[in-house]
Design an enzyme around this catalytic site. Structure first.
Site, PDB file in Angstrom:
ATOM      1  N   LYS A  17       8.549  11.821   4.165  1.00 17.88           N
ATOM      2  CA  LYS A  17       9.862  10.645   3.921  1.00 17.88           C
ATOM      3  C   LYS A  17      10.705  11.199   5.375  1.00 17.88           C
ATOM      4  O   LYS A  17      10.283  11.625   6.503  1.00 17.88           O
ATOM      5  CB  LYS A  17      11.602  11.887   2.993  1.00 17.88           C
ATOM      6  CG  LYS A  17      11.954  10.678   3.392  1.00 17.88           C
ATOM      7  CD  LYS A  17      13.282  10.621   1.876  1.00 17.88           C
ATOM      8  CE  LYS A  17      14.290  10.201   2.388  1.00 17.88           C
ATOM      9  NZ  LYS A  17      14.012   8.468   1.936  1.00 17.88           N
ATOM     10  N   SER A  40       0.664  -1.351  -0.090  1.00 15.03           N
ATOM     11  CA  SER A  40      -0.039  -0.477   0.259  1.00 15.03           C
ATOM     12  C   SER A  40       0.871   1.208  -0.619  1.00 15.03           C
ATOM     13  O   SER A  40       0.558   2.268  -0.641  1.00 15.03           O
ATOM     14  CB  SER A  40      -0.988   0.002   1.009  1.00 15.03           C
ATOM     15  OG  SER A  40       0.032   0.025   2.274  1.00 15.03           O
ATOM     16  N   ASN A  94      18.784   3.941  -4.506  1.00 19.95           N
ATOM     17  CA  ASN A  94      18.343   4.887  -5.596  1.00 19.95           C
ATOM     18  C   ASN A  94      18.087   4.086  -7.128  1.00 19.95           C
ATOM     19  O   ASN A  94      20.273   3.492  -6.954  1.00 19.95           O
ATOM     20  CB  ASN A  94      18.995   6.558  -5.745  1.00 19.95           C
ATOM     21  CG  ASN A  94      18.048   7.363  -6.709  1.00 19.95           C
ATOM     22  OD1 ASN A  94      17.834   6.254  -8.245  1.00 19.95           O
ATOM     23  ND2 ASN A  94      18.077   8.315  -6.374  1.00 19.95           N
ATOM     24  N   GLY A 133      15.382  -1.996  -1.922  1.00 22.74           N
ATOM     25  CA  GLY A 133      15.043  -0.033  -2.766  1.00 22.74           C
ATOM     26  C   GLY A 133      15.128   0.360  -0.931  1.00 22.74           C
ATOM     27  O   GLY A 133      14.787   1.665  -0.678  1.00 22.74           O
ATOM     28  N   THR A 134      15.140  -0.084   0.249  1.00 25.45           N
ATOM     29  CA  THR A 134      14.450   0.515   1.474  1.00 25.45           C
ATOM     30  C   THR A 134      16.335   1.704   2.123  1.00 25.45           C
ATOM     31  O   THR A 134      16.702   0.898   1.085  1.00 25.45           O
ATOM     32  CB  THR A 134      14.299  -0.350   2.425  1.00 25.45           C
ATOM     33  OG1 THR A 134      12.906  -1.439   1.348  1.00 25.45           O
ATOM     34  CG2 THR A 134      14.191  -0.144   3.737  1.00 25.45           C
ATOM     35  N   ALA A 152      19.830  -0.530  -3.689  1.00 25.56           N
ATOM     36  CA  ALA A 152      20.386   0.949  -4.062  1.00 25.56           C
ATOM     37  C   ALA A 152      19.575   1.581  -3.744  1.00 25.56           C
ATOM     38  O   ALA A 152      18.780   1.489  -3.584  1.00 25.56           O
ATOM     39  CB  ALA A 152      20.974   1.082  -5.269  1.00 25.56           C
ATOM     40  N   MET A 175       6.140   3.694  -2.966  1.00 27.20           N
ATOM     41  CA  MET A 175       6.658   2.540  -3.817  1.00 27.20           C
ATOM     42  C   MET A 175       6.189   1.284  -3.914  1.00 27.20           C
ATOM     43  O   MET A 175       6.442   1.031  -5.414  1.00 27.20           O
ATOM     44  CB  MET A 175       8.391   2.974  -3.022  1.00 27.20           C
ATOM     45  CG  MET A 175       9.249   3.872  -3.807  1.00 27.20           C
ATOM     46  SD  MET A 175       8.846   4.309  -5.609  1.00 27.20           S
ATOM     47  CE  MET A 175       9.396   2.915  -6.051  1.00 27.20           C
ATOM     48  N   HIS A 211      13.474  16.107  -0.275  1.00 23.96           N
ATOM     49  CA  HIS A 211      12.360  15.427  -0.679  1.00 23.96           C
ATOM     50  C   HIS A 211      11.403  16.022  -0.268  1.00 23.96           C
ATOM     51  O   HIS A 211      11.152  16.367   0.583  1.00 23.96           O
ATOM     52  CB  HIS A 211      12.647  13.776   0.107  1.00 23.96           C
ATOM     53  CG  HIS A 211      13.366  13.775  -0.016  1.00 23.96           C
ATOM     54  ND1 HIS A 211      15.416  13.161   0.065  1.00 23.96           N
ATOM     55  CD2 HIS A 211      12.916  11.937  -1.394  1.00 23.96           C
ATOM     56  CE1 HIS A 211      15.713  12.138  -1.718  1.00 23.96           C
ATOM     57  NE2 HIS A 211      14.616  11.823  -2.048  1.00 23.96           N
TER      58      HIS A 211
END
Ligand SMILES: NC(=O)C1=CN([C@@H]2O[C@H](COP(=O)(O)OP(=O)(O)OC[C@H]3O[C@@H](n4cnc5c(N)ncnc54)[C@H](OP(=O)(O)O)[C@@H]3O)[C@@H](O)[C@H]2O)C=CC1
Ligand SMILES: O=C(O)C1=N[C@H](C(=O)O)C[C@H](O)C1
Length: 269
Positions: A162, A13, A127, A101-102, A125, A16, A158
């Site tokens: 975040k 949910s 990013n 990606g975390t 990574a 990302m 950001h």
């Protein structure tokens, strides 16, 4: 069709998570096995498409990671450090590629991920975009070419949701700059400035953080000298760049052995 690599998306949910689900559904190179949410989350037990407010897609939201991972070839995970560490162990058990990606990991989290990578392919990574990974290479080159007369500052912006700072990308860019300079980032990192800080220390790599609105992700690497400044910049205007990179990593990892990889490996940069 069923021969396509099966993908599980965690954090279904999330911002990302939803972008990743759409990216896998649109791809003709992968199939969506299912998506994961926390125990008790209102999406659990529902069709993923319907939970996202659209048409049925024939795959469900589950709260059972191991059962789901065992049916998949790759897990794409953009959640939070505690969740990712748990998923790393389970993906290793299921021998599924784990694309991480975390961001915001501590050293102890990274040690656990490294342990899982003895048994599975981990691509991690901060990013996943092509542009930022190119920017890292450029940062390394410029930092190697300039001496400490040029102060290096990584500036990131950001959205206001975040939770970690500086961003994973900013840390990667700081590490690239440090590597270019032949120093350890931990020895020169200047993260928090407030009050009477004293003058900037020669050789430090500074981090500046902006949070606001719906900014997707912006990163500048500033080299500030006497009488001139060089700025290397990346602006992400759509989260799909991260999702496409993550799916590419999941497919790339299919024929790799256990170990830790990053997007520089995936993109061959
Ligand atoms: N590497 C890259 O290219 C990028 C990395 N990121 C990183 O991805 C991560 C997620 O970002 P974003 O999607 O914006 O965040 P969101 O807060 O929108 O989504 C996070 C998702 O993870 C779930 N989650 C969080 N903690 C846990 C837990 N302990 N157990 C199970 N599920 C959990 C949340 O579930 P719930 O809602 O129930 O809490 C939610 O579904 C961040 O670390 C971010 O920095 C983001 C973009 C690009
Ligand atoms: O949390 C985000 O949104 C993002 N996080 C990543 C980071 O911490 O660098 C990547 C991207 O900039 C978006």
């Amino acid at each position: 069709m069923t021969d396509l690599p099966g993908i599980v998306i965690t954090g279904a949910s999330g911002r990302m998570g939803q972008m990743l689900i759409r990216t896998v559904l649109e791809s003709d190179r992968a199939r969506l096995v299912g998506a994961l949410e926390r125990l008790g989350h209102e999406w659990v037990g529902r069709d993923i498409g319907e939970a996202m407010g659209g048409a049925r897609v024939g795959a469900m939201v589950s709260d059972d990671p191991l059962e789901l991972f065992a049916r998949a070839q790759a897990v794409i995970d953009f959640t939070a450090p505690e969740a990712t560490v748990e998923y790393a162990a389970l993906a290793a058990q299921a021998r599924a590629v784990h694309v991480i990606g975390t961001t915001g990991f501590s050293e102890s989290h990274l040690t656990k991920i490294a342990a899982a990578a003895h048994h599975s392919t981990v691509v991690r990574a901060g990013n996943m975009s092509l542009g930022v990974n190119l920017l890292m290479q450029l940062t390394k080159k410029v930092a190697a070419a300039l001496d400490e007369d040029y102060d290096i500052e990584v500036i990131e912006a950001h959205h206001n949701r975040k939770v970690d700072a500086p961003s994973g990308t900013a840390v990667m860019l700081g590490e690239a700059a440090a590597e270019g300079r032949g120093v350890r980032l931990d020895d020169v990192s200047d993260r928090a400035r407030d009050g009477i800080t004293g003058a900037r220390k020669r050789g430090d790599i500074g981090f500046s953080v902006i949070r606001g609105g719906d900014i997707v992700g912006e990163h500048d690497v500033l080299f500030a000298g006497a009488g001139e400044r060089i700025v290397l910049r990346h602006v992400a205007s759509d989260r799909s760049v991260f999702a496409r990179g993550a799916l590419r990593a999941a497919l790339w990892g299919q024929d790799k052995g256990p170990g830790q990889y990053d997007m520089v490996d995936v993109l061959g940069l």
